[in-house]
Design a protein around this motif. Structure first.
Motif, PDB file in Angstrom:
ATOM      1  N   ARG A  28       0.799  -1.224   0.000  1.00 25.11           N
ATOM      2  CA  ARG A  28       0.000   0.000   0.000  1.00 25.11           C
ATOM      3  C   ARG A  28       0.839   1.286   0.000  1.00 25.11           C
ATOM      4  O   ARG A  28       0.539   2.214  -0.776  1.00 25.11           O
ATOM      5  CB  ARG A  28      -0.975   0.000   1.171  1.00 25.11           C
ATOM      6  N   PRO A  29       1.882   1.410   0.817  1.00 22.61           N
ATOM      7  CA  PRO A  29       2.687   2.652   0.754  1.00 22.61           C
ATOM      8  C   PRO A  29       3.289   2.901  -0.627  1.00 22.61           C
ATOM      9  O   PRO A  29       3.337   4.046  -1.092  1.00 22.61           O
ATOM     10  CB  PRO A  29       3.780   2.405   1.802  1.00 22.61           C
ATOM     11  N   LEU A  30       3.729   1.832  -1.294  1.00 19.85           N
ATOM     12  CA  LEU A  30       4.286   1.969  -2.637  1.00 19.85           C
ATOM     13  C   LEU A  30       3.197   2.391  -3.633  1.00 19.85           C
ATOM     14  O   LEU A  30       3.429   3.249  -4.505  1.00 19.85           O
ATOM     15  CB  LEU A  30       4.916   0.647  -3.068  1.00 19.85           C
ATOM     16  N   LEU A  31       2.018   1.814  -3.495  1.00 17.61           N
ATOM     17  CA  LEU A  31       0.924   2.144  -4.398  1.00 17.61           C
ATOM     18  C   LEU A  31       0.434   3.577  -4.190  1.00 17.61           C
ATOM     19  O   LEU A  31       0.010   4.238  -5.146  1.00 17.61           O
ATOM     20  CB  LEU A  31      -0.237   1.157  -4.194  1.00 17.61           C
ATOM     21  N   ILE A  32       0.503   4.061  -2.959  1.00 14.91           N
ATOM     22  CA  ILE A  32       0.122   5.449  -2.674  1.00 14.91           C
ATOM     23  C   ILE A  32       1.026   6.408  -3.446  1.00 14.91           C
ATOM     24  O   ILE A  32       0.589   7.453  -3.942  1.00 14.91           O
ATOM     25  CB  ILE A  32       0.183   5.737  -1.160  1.00 14.91           C
ATOM     26  N   ARG A  33       2.282   6.042  -3.600  1.00 13.80           N
ATOM     27  CA  ARG A  33       3.233   6.911  -4.309  1.00 13.80           C
ATOM     28  C   ARG A  33       3.084   6.823  -5.820  1.00 13.80           C
ATOM     29  O   ARG A  33       3.350   7.805  -6.528  1.00 13.80           O
ATOM     30  CB  ARG A  33       4.667   6.558  -3.915  1.00 13.80           C
ATOM     31  N   HIS A  34       2.658   5.652  -6.317  1.00 14.39           N
ATOM     32  CA  HIS A  34       2.735   5.449  -7.765  1.00 14.39           C
ATOM     33  C   HIS A  34       1.412   5.111  -8.467  1.00 14.39           C
ATOM     34  O   HIS A  34       1.334   5.262  -9.683  1.00 14.39           O
ATOM     35  CB  HIS A  34       3.744   4.333  -8.071  1.00 14.39           C
ATOM     36  N   LEU A  35       0.413   4.644  -7.744  1.00 19.45           N
ATOM     37  CA  LEU A  35      -0.837   4.232  -8.394  1.00 19.45           C
ATOM     38  C   LEU A  35      -2.041   4.770  -7.621  1.00 19.45           C
ATOM     39  O   LEU A  35      -2.717   4.040  -6.906  1.00 19.45           O
ATOM     40  CB  LEU A  35      -0.924   2.705  -8.486  1.00 19.45           C
ATOM     41  N   MET A  36      -2.318   6.043  -7.808  1.00 21.85           N
ATOM     42  CA  MET A  36      -3.474   6.653  -7.156  1.00 21.85           C
ATOM     43  C   MET A  36      -4.607   6.813  -8.161  1.00 21.85           C
ATOM     44  O   MET A  36      -4.409   7.258  -9.287  1.00 21.85           O
ATOM     45  CB  MET A  36      -3.098   8.023  -6.590  1.00 21.85           C
ATOM     46  N   ALA A  37      -5.803   6.413  -7.747  1.00 22.83           N
ATOM     47  CA  ALA A  37      -6.997   6.598  -8.572  1.00 22.83           C
ATOM     48  C   ALA A  37      -7.662   7.897  -8.146  1.00 22.83           C
ATOM     49  O   ALA A  37      -8.205   8.001  -7.043  1.00 22.83           O
ATOM     50  CB  ALA A  37      -7.951   5.427  -8.387  1.00 22.83           C
ATOM     51  N   HIS A  38      -7.598   8.895  -9.011  1.00 24.91           N
ATOM     52  CA  HIS A  38      -8.177  10.198  -8.695  1.00 24.91           C
ATOM     53  C   HIS A  38      -9.618  10.264  -9.186  1.00 24.91           C
ATOM     54  O   HIS A  38      -9.932   9.758 -10.273  1.00 24.91           O
ATOM     55  CB  HIS A  38      -7.342  11.313  -9.337  1.00 24.91           C
ATOM     56  N   PRO A  39     -10.518  10.869  -8.410  1.00 23.82           N
ATOM     57  CA  PRO A  39     -11.933  10.923  -8.809  1.00 23.82           C
ATOM     58  C   PRO A  39     -12.118  11.669 -10.129  1.00 23.82           C
ATOM     59  O   PRO A  39     -11.417  12.642 -10.413  1.00 23.82           O
ATOM     60  CB  PRO A  39     -12.591  11.687  -7.654  1.00 23.82           C
TER      61      PRO A  39
END
Length: 335
Positions: A28-39
């Motif tokens: 999850r910390p890695l995904l927060i930096r690189h794979l965020m789904a923005h509304p």
């Protein structure tokens, strides 16, 4: 069911769930930096949320299945082709999550994966021997796999949405193994998927702290399609019932948009479950209804497979279709 099967089943579910939850927590910390789904205007969430939990879910399934393949002799079918195909779609989905890929590329790769899996099915494997020649049936299976992969992806749009469908479906398939209706390899794969989704559910509970992403929905759709093919080989009506909600929501939405002159390849928010939230249903209300409906369909699928009766097949199909119609109608009407 033998005591050994009970112990093995519990172990597969428990280990898969623990691995899935641990891997998602670590990723999850890695995904927060690189794979965020923005509304955006097609989203059902209102704040940026990491996606890519599918990497953890699929890694857990791969590890459990590899452990089973190494540690014990699993009877047919050979799970290696579908696991390789799922790995390919995990990578494809992850790339698409990071930067959207052309639809043509996605379909080409999905088609190649589906073709490879169908070609490697046993030569005497038949679902509709009295209806279609072998070559035609296998063509239909390839097309069906690609469709189902995308249908599962389309319906992954709310917190717990995929969990609500996959948990009852995979548990129903596992029950069919316990009852001796589908092969052990299919039952164990269903249990590995069940456990991994339970591990993911902890993080995807509304409001979700992470999303599955295409890295999860695409390969999960492939695994389900593969298992449903084997269920269909044993009892076609059971396979139809297990997948009935998932197919109905997408198929009816597709044909409604086609009739309205919409471009069906464009992203949208007009699936029945999305119309339900737009119409005033809260997310947990939607997913609870879908979970109960899919559990009902799984129970009907098991009853149909046990009965070996045409009358029971017809009754279960009517009851299943009635349940789906009731839920979809309520979603379309809203509050």
């Amino acid at each position: 069911m033998l005591d050994a099967d009970v112990v093995l089943s519990a172990a597969v579910v428990g280990v898969s769930a623990a691995l899935s939850a641990a891997l998602i927590f670590l990723l999850r910390p890695l995904l927060i930096r690189h794979l965020m789904a923005h509304p955006n205007d097609r989203s059902s969430h209102i704040q940026a949320t990491p996606e890519g939990a599918g990497f953890g879910v699929m890694a857990a399934i791969f590890l459990v299945c590899i452990g089973l393949l190494i540690g014990m002799a699993i009877p047919e079918p050979n799970l290696v082709p579908v696991l390789i195909g799922a790995a390919v779609l995990t990578v494809l989905g992850g790339l698409d999550d990071a930067r959207p890929l052309p639809v043509s590329w996605r379909l080409l790769i999905q088609g190649a994966v589906a073709l490879g899996i169908v070609v490697l099915l046993p030569q005497d494997f038949r679902v509709l021997p009295a209806v279609l020649p072998a070559a035609a049936e296998r063509t239909v299976l390839v097309f069906g796999i690609v469709c189902f992969v995308n249908v599962v992806n389309f319906l992954d749009g709310l917190d717990w949405m995929t969990v609500a469908q996959v948990v009852p479906m995979s548990l129903g398939i596992a029950c069919l193994w316990w009852l001796g209706i589908v092969p052990a390899g299919i039952g164990l794969l269903a249990l590995a998927l069940l456990g991994a989704m339970l591990g993911f559910a902890v993080f995807n509970r509304h409001p979700a702290s992470i999303f599955l992403g295409d890295s999860g929905s695409l390969p999960i759709g492939l695994l389900l399609a593969y298992m449903l093919i084997w269920v269909a080989e044993a009892h076609l009506v059971s396979a139809l019932l297990l997948a009935l909600y998932t197919i109905a929501d997408s198929a009816l939405t597709f044909f409604r948009r086609l009739a309205n002159g919409e471009k069906v390849t464009d992203a949208h928010r007009s699936h029945f479950y999305q119309r339900a939230t737009a119409g005033g249903f809260r997310v947990p209300e939607v997913t609870t209804r879908i979970f109960l409906l899919c559990a009902w369909l799984a129970a009907l699928a098991i009853a149909a497979a046990l009965s070996l009766s045409l009358i029971v097949d017809l009754v279960t199909l009517v009851l299943g279709a009635g349940g789906v119609a009731l839920v979809l109608t309520s979603f379309a009407r809203g509050r």
